[in-house]
Design a protein around this motif. Structure first.
Motif, PDB file in Angstrom:
ATOM      1  N   ALA A 304      34.504  -9.794   7.036  1.00 10.55           N
ATOM      2  CA  ALA A 304      35.287  -9.606   6.027  1.00 10.55           C
ATOM      3  C   ALA A 304      34.436 -10.173   3.825  1.00 10.55           C
ATOM      4  CB  ALA A 304      35.934 -11.306   5.936  1.00 10.55           C
ATOM      5  N   TYR A 305      33.972  -9.792   4.183  1.00 13.30           N
ATOM      6  CA  TYR A 305      33.553  -9.559   2.270  1.00 13.30           C
ATOM      7  C   TYR A 305      32.631  -8.674   2.536  1.00 13.30           C
ATOM      8  CZ  TYR A 305      35.907 -14.095   2.203  1.00 13.30           C
ATOM      9  OH  TYR A 305      36.572 -15.300   1.977  1.00 13.30           O
ATOM     10  N   ALA A 306      32.344  -7.091   3.075  1.00 12.59           N
ATOM     11  CA  ALA A 306      31.244  -6.088   3.217  1.00 12.59           C
ATOM     12  C   ALA A 306      32.598  -5.122   3.207  1.00 12.59           C
ATOM     13  CB  ALA A 306      30.259  -5.999   3.826  1.00 12.59           C
ATOM     14  N   VAL A 307      32.897  -4.158   2.267  1.00 12.09           N
ATOM     15  CA  VAL A 307      33.643  -3.027   2.144  1.00 12.09           C
ATOM     16  C   VAL A 307      32.786  -1.518   1.970  1.00 12.09           C
ATOM     17  CG1 VAL A 307      35.879  -2.537   1.643  1.00 12.09           C
ATOM     18  CG2 VAL A 307      35.411  -4.630   1.958  1.00 12.09           C
ATOM     19  N   ARG A 308      32.933  -0.813   3.243  1.00  9.45           N
ATOM     20  CA  ARG A 308      32.601   0.398   2.757  1.00  9.45           C
ATOM     21  C   ARG A 308      34.169   1.777   2.377  1.00  9.45           C
ATOM     22  NH1 ARG A 308      29.880   3.171   7.537  1.00  9.45           N
ATOM     23  NH2 ARG A 308      29.004   4.145   6.381  1.00  9.45           N
ATOM     24  N   ALA A 341      31.011  -2.567  -1.171  1.00  9.72           N
ATOM     25  CA  ALA A 341      31.226  -3.703  -2.611  1.00  9.72           C
ATOM     26  C   ALA A 341      31.544  -5.050  -1.180  1.00  9.72           C
ATOM     27  CB  ALA A 341      32.493  -3.951  -2.340  1.00  9.72           C
ATOM     28  N   VAL A 342      30.533  -5.669  -1.998  1.00  8.59           N
ATOM     29  CA  VAL A 342      30.243  -6.791  -0.903  1.00  8.59           C
ATOM     30  C   VAL A 342      30.373  -7.723  -1.859  1.00  8.59           C
ATOM     31  CG1 VAL A 342      27.937  -6.390  -2.264  1.00  8.59           C
ATOM     32  CG2 VAL A 342      28.317  -7.766   0.532  1.00  8.59           C
ATOM     33  N   ARG A 343      30.720  -9.368  -1.085  1.00  4.84           N
ATOM     34  CA  ARG A 343      30.132 -10.597  -1.474  1.00  4.84           C
ATOM     35  C   ARG A 343      29.316 -11.293  -1.353  1.00  4.84           C
ATOM     36  NH1 ARG A 343      34.119 -15.827  -0.375  1.00  4.84           N
ATOM     37  NH2 ARG A 343      31.958 -16.202   0.746  1.00  4.84           N
ATOM     38  N   LEU A 344      28.309 -11.732  -2.191  1.00  7.05           N
ATOM     39  CA  LEU A 344      26.880 -12.799  -2.334  1.00  7.05           C
ATOM     40  C   LEU A 344      27.001 -13.272  -2.729  1.00  7.05           C
ATOM     41  CD1 LEU A 344      24.818  -9.891  -3.172  1.00  7.05           C
ATOM     42  CD2 LEU A 344      25.774  -9.467  -0.432  1.00  7.05           C
TER      43      LEU A 344
END
Ligand code: BG6
Length: 509
Positions: A304-308, A341-344
């Motif tokens: 859900a929280y990492a997109v390429r 994109a990623v949520r850290l």
């Protein structure tokens, strides 16, 4: 009058308005005919010369496989400077610099060429008074590092003896995962002492990035609210409108996360989130960065929280842009990402629970790098709901590039009889506030190498901490297909969905 027993620590300090000029020295560039050297390094050396920031005893040495002499290299340096320099062209400056130029032809495994390089440096001690000081810039593909470093060890180039200093400059990528970056660090550290190793992340040389530190730690305004009590979320964006150009050889198989997220974006995050260093010397700053990088967490739900993503053909500024798979030397079935994109999270008392959203991509609508800190809503608004419908959240945006500056967004009363409140922006623009133009990142960083000031250079522990964040992400992506996005759009739909899931949206800078 000073109080009894009190000495003013500033009295004897150097006047910092007077620029420091390095010791006499040589700058040796390996891979001097490459893209980076031509576009960035050689123009930066000219700019430094033009600003009077190179020492009177200075030599510029190029090393590359071309069968060239000094005059050929001098021609290349002149053309590069004329094309890429920031400061005006001055014949006198160039002539002085040209007199310091030497070229040593050779392959990296050519013992004789390295002996010649060593000999040339010894000769330059007499002819140019460089006092045995030399910085070696490795502007070469990473697979060539071991050979070059071993040659430098064998010939004694890495060893200043009792003559002066020897430093090495290592360009990113610093490995392609944690294990290889450790190997590289070990190798470099076996040839040079840690203090003489300068790893370049050119984002740290950008004025606006350094201003982030000035803004946070030179003012009282921001720091009290720079924490989870007040901050809702942080977005760090590095968008580029260009594609990969002719860099498929390096880029394909590496991808956006390794190319810029591991270094530039995580460094921006570190500077945004770190604690105040006790001073601005290299060690103090690096200690704080290592601490915050070590506190970064990846979401447990990477689906859900990492997109390429990977760009497909599209339109940009009225022109047709080809897709990644059509770029020259890119395999037709490549799964390399050009968008990530990623949520850290940052697991500290200051930042617990605050999401840091990072994104980078090529062939996005425009080139923009910014850090946007969004604040929480006021806990209570004493105005009618209907009057605050257009009130968003307070936001502070550090514009790294272009339009370098800072924007603050806050609510303000709309003129009229009602107490209507709406968002307004307050802008600080570098170009308007200062008459001095900003040095290019490479100009600043090359000068710092020659001065021996390591403040703006990541140390090995930072690099390793960054790979610790990247490795699980890369492992998660192995074998997966990147989502496609059209060139000229803001990236894959999955990236928007990621923020929507959290009730937020990406900024459209
Ligand atoms: C480099 C990346 O480090 O930074 C490139 O390898 C990228 O892919 C470049 O284009 C961007 O730098 P800047 O200074 O133009 O933002």
């Amino acid at each position: 009058m000073a109080a009894a027993g009190y000495t003013n620590p500033l009295r004897d300090a150097r006047d910092r308005r007077i620029p420091r000029v390095p010791d006499p020295c040589a700058l040796v560039v390996f891979g001097v005919t490459g893209d980076l050297a031509r576009k960035k390094l050689l123009p930066a050396v000219y700019d430094l010369a033009n600003r009077g920031l190179l020492p009177p005893g200075f030599a510029l040495l190029g090393f590359s496989r071309r069968d060239w002499g000094d005059a050929d290299f001098s021609q290349l340096a002149m053309e590069s400077a004329q094309k890429g320099a920031r400061t005006p062209w001055r014949d006198g400056v160039w002539e002085r610099l040209a007199a310091s130029i030497r070229f040593v032809p050779g392959a990296f495994d050519d013992d004789e060429a390295f002996d010649t390089l060593q000999q040339t440096l010894i000769e330059l001690e007499d002819s140019h008074g460089i006092h045995g000081n030399a910085a070696f810039y490795l502007s070469i593909p990473p697979p060539a590092f071991p050979t070059v470093l071993k040659q430098m060890q064998r010939t004694g180039l890495a060893d200043s003896g009792d003559r002066g200093w020897r430093r090495v400059v290592v360009e990113k990528p610093f490995g392609h995962d944690l294990a290889s970056s450790r190997d590289l660090n070990q190798l470099v550290d076996s040839v040079f002492t840690a203090d003489d190793v300068f790893r370049i992340d050119h984002y740290l040389g950008k004025e606006t990035v350094q201003n982030l530190l000035a803004m946070r730690f030179a003012n009282t305004l921001f720091e009290p609210i720079w924490n989870a009590n007040f901050v809702d979320s942080v977005q760090i964006t590095m968008a580029e409108d260009v594609g990969i150009g002719s860099r498929a050889g390096f880029y394909d198989g590496a991808g956006a996360a390794r190319d810029v997220l591991q270094n530039h974006l995580l460094q921006l995050l570190a500077l945004t989130a770190m604690e105040e260093p006790v001073s601005f010397d290299a060690d103090s700053l690096r200690i704080e960065k290592v601490k915050v990088l070590g506190a970064i967490s990846l979401p447990s739900d990477l689906h859900a929280y990492a997109v390429r993503g990977q760009y497909e053909a599209g339109w940009l500024a009225g022109e047709r842009a080809i897709g990644y798979l059509e770029e020259s030397d890119v395999p037709a079935d490549s799964t390399t990402e050009t968008y990530a994109a990623v949520r850290l999270g940052v697991e500290t008392r200051r930042w617990g629970g605050v999401p840091f959203y990072l994104r980078t991509g090529k062939r996005l609508p425009r080139r923009v790098t910014e850090i946007a800190v969004t604040f929480k809503r006021a806990p209570h608004l004493p105005f009618p709901v209907t009057d605050t419908q257009e009130l968003g959240r307070n936001q502070l945006v550090v514009r790294v590039q272009p339009d370098e500056g800072v924007t603050m967004r806050f609510g303000s009363k709309v003129p009229g009889t009602a107490m209507e409140v709406r968002d307004v922006s307050m802008d600080f623009l570098y170009g308007e506030a200062f008459t001095e133009s900003s040095p290019e990142a490479y100009e600043r960083l090359i000068l710092d190498v020659l001065l021996g000031d390591a403040t703006l250079f990541p140390r090995n522990l930072e690099v390793e901490a960054s790979w610790r964040v990247l490795d699980p992400l890369e492992a998660f992506w192995v074998g997966s297909q990147p989502e496609r996005y059209r060139a000229g759009t803001w990236g894959p739909a999955g990236s928007d969905a990621m923020l929507r899931r959290d009730g937020r949206a990406w900024r459209r800078p």
